[in-house]
Design an enzyme around this catalytic site. Structure first.
Site, short mmCIF file in Angstrom:
data_model
loop_
_atom_site.label_atom_id
_atom_site.label_comp_id
_atom_site.label_asym_id
_atom_site.label_seq_id
_atom_site.Cartn_x
_atom_site.Cartn_y
_atom_site.Cartn_z
N LYS A 53 -5.76 2.30 -4.26
CA LYS A 53 -4.42 2.07 -3.69
C LYS A 53 -4.27 2.82 -2.36
O LYS A 53 -3.75 2.28 -1.39
CB LYS A 53 -3.34 2.52 -4.69
CG LYS A 53 -3.17 1.53 -5.84
CD LYS A 53 -2.39 2.08 -7.02
CE LYS A 53 -2.43 1.09 -8.18
NZ LYS A 53 -1.86 1.61 -9.43
N GLN A 97 1.22 6.72 -11.61
CA GLN A 97 0.13 6.02 -12.27
C GLN A 97 0.23 6.21 -13.79
O GLN A 97 0.33 7.33 -14.28
CB GLN A 97 -1.23 6.55 -11.75
CG GLN A 97 -2.44 5.83 -12.31
CD GLN A 97 -2.50 4.36 -11.91
OE1 GLN A 97 -2.29 4.01 -10.76
NE2 GLN A 97 -2.78 3.48 -12.88
N ASP A 120 6.71 -0.66 -8.09
CA ASP A 120 5.97 -1.22 -9.24
C ASP A 120 6.86 -2.16 -10.05
O ASP A 120 6.38 -2.91 -10.90
CB ASP A 120 5.51 -0.08 -10.17
CG ASP A 120 4.02 0.18 -10.06
OD1 ASP A 120 3.29 -0.71 -9.59
OD2 ASP A 120 3.57 1.28 -10.46
#
Ligand code: NAD
Length: 295
Positions: A53, A97, A120
């Site tokens: 990422k 994460q 997200d």
């Protein structure tokens, strides 16, 4: 006739070109889109996702702010860090994460992310906005699947879509996106309680496998000409590979591609789209802030 292979890398590259152009336009306004990435612990899969990422941010005109915390970080410290990023004007997107270590309440941490920075698309506020078809950040993997289908020219209007999997991050959002008027598919969601999965799958014009079971979908479960999207990423033992394993999707690719009209490979299908949609959401967040759209 063999299926048309939907090349996720190629579609992702096309979208990244658009993202770079949008990031450059923001730079002309003096704004660099910024993504904060928080990793707790050293789970090898998570470390490699986070590294990928950050690399993608650097390549596409997005600043990344990385925090790698030890596995025993107290929940309160993680919440304080999320709060600091919520307030930081250089940060347009925040990504924590997952999975988090067991002593941390994942739901509490996700809910603490400001909805305006939730790139997200996991916070309850964003999920609600998605279901209500209001402006929001769409979760990256489902958004990537929809984009792959759209850009491949697959007809969705009036199509029968079958989604195998009902998780909060893949199956359920896909169900919500596929029934939107702009897609207009009729959706069936299958899960571990589903009876006669094969018969339901055979009715699908668009079949999306997101069960996390290697080779679950075989050729005899695919309607001739259907579009088969394989979200699954499964490690299967392969002693001939250096790592001792190889990645396999939920679809038996050889078998299904002889019947399907369109198919995504694993790797190289949905995978490259997920990070691309994260970048797109981060740029979108910066654009929204510039326009004053954020609450
Ligand atoms: P999950 O385990 O949370 O959910 C799996 C779902 O599949 C469950 O709802 C379950 O009911 C259903 N299921 C499992 N076995 C089934 C069976 N035999 N028949 C019918 N339904 C069944 O998983 P998830 O987080 O949604 O991820 C699904 C898969 O997608 C995994 O392989 C994951 O690695 C992969 N994934 C890939 C990406 C990507 O970027 N390519 C992103 C997220 C997830």
């Amino acid at each position: 006739m063999a299926a048309v292979v939907i090349d996720g890398k190629k579609v992702a590259e096309e979208i990244r070109g658009e993202i770079k152009a949008r990031a450059a336009a923001l730079a002309r306004e003096g704004i660099v889109p910024g993504l904060a990435v928080i990793l707790v612990g050293e789970d090898p899969a998570s470390v490699s996702y986070v590294t990928a990422k950050e690399k993608a941010c650097a390549e596409n005109g997005i600043a990344s702010f990385e925090r790698r915390l030890p596995a025993d970080t107290p929940e309160a410290d993680l919440l304080a860090l999320v709060e600091a990023f919520n307030r930081d004007p250089a940060v347009h997107g925040i990504l924590v994460q997952l999975p988090l270590p067991r002593h941390i309440d994942e739901r509490k941490v996700i809910a603490a992310i400001s909805a305006d920075k939730d790139v997200d698309g996991f916070t309850p506020v964003n999920v609600g906005r998605m279901v209500l078809d209001e402006p929001c950040f769409l979760p990256c993997t489902p958004a990537g699947v929809i984009e792959l289908i759209r850009r491949s020219g697959v007809r969705t209007e009036g199509a029968r879509a079958v989604v195998i999997g009902r998780s909060n991050i893949v199956g359920k959002p896909l169900m919500n996106l596929l029934v939107r008027r702009s897609i207009n598919a009729t959706v069936t969601v299958c899960h571990t309680g589903t009876q006669d999965l094969a018969a339901i799958c055979r009715e699908a014009d668009i079949l999306i496998a997101c069960a996390g079971k290697a080779g679950l979908v075989t050729g005899d479960m695919v309607k001739p000409g259907a579009c088969v999207i394989d979200v699954g990423v499964n490690r299967v033992e392969d002693l001939s590979a250096k790592s001792g394993y190889r990645l396999r999707g939920d679809v038996d690719y050889e078998d299904a591609s002889a019947v399907a009209g369109y198919i995504t490979p694993v790797p190289g299908g949905v995978g490259p789209m997920t990070i691309t949609m994260l970048l797109a959401n981060t740029v979108l967040s910066a654009e929204r802030r510039l326009r004053g759209d954020h609450a």
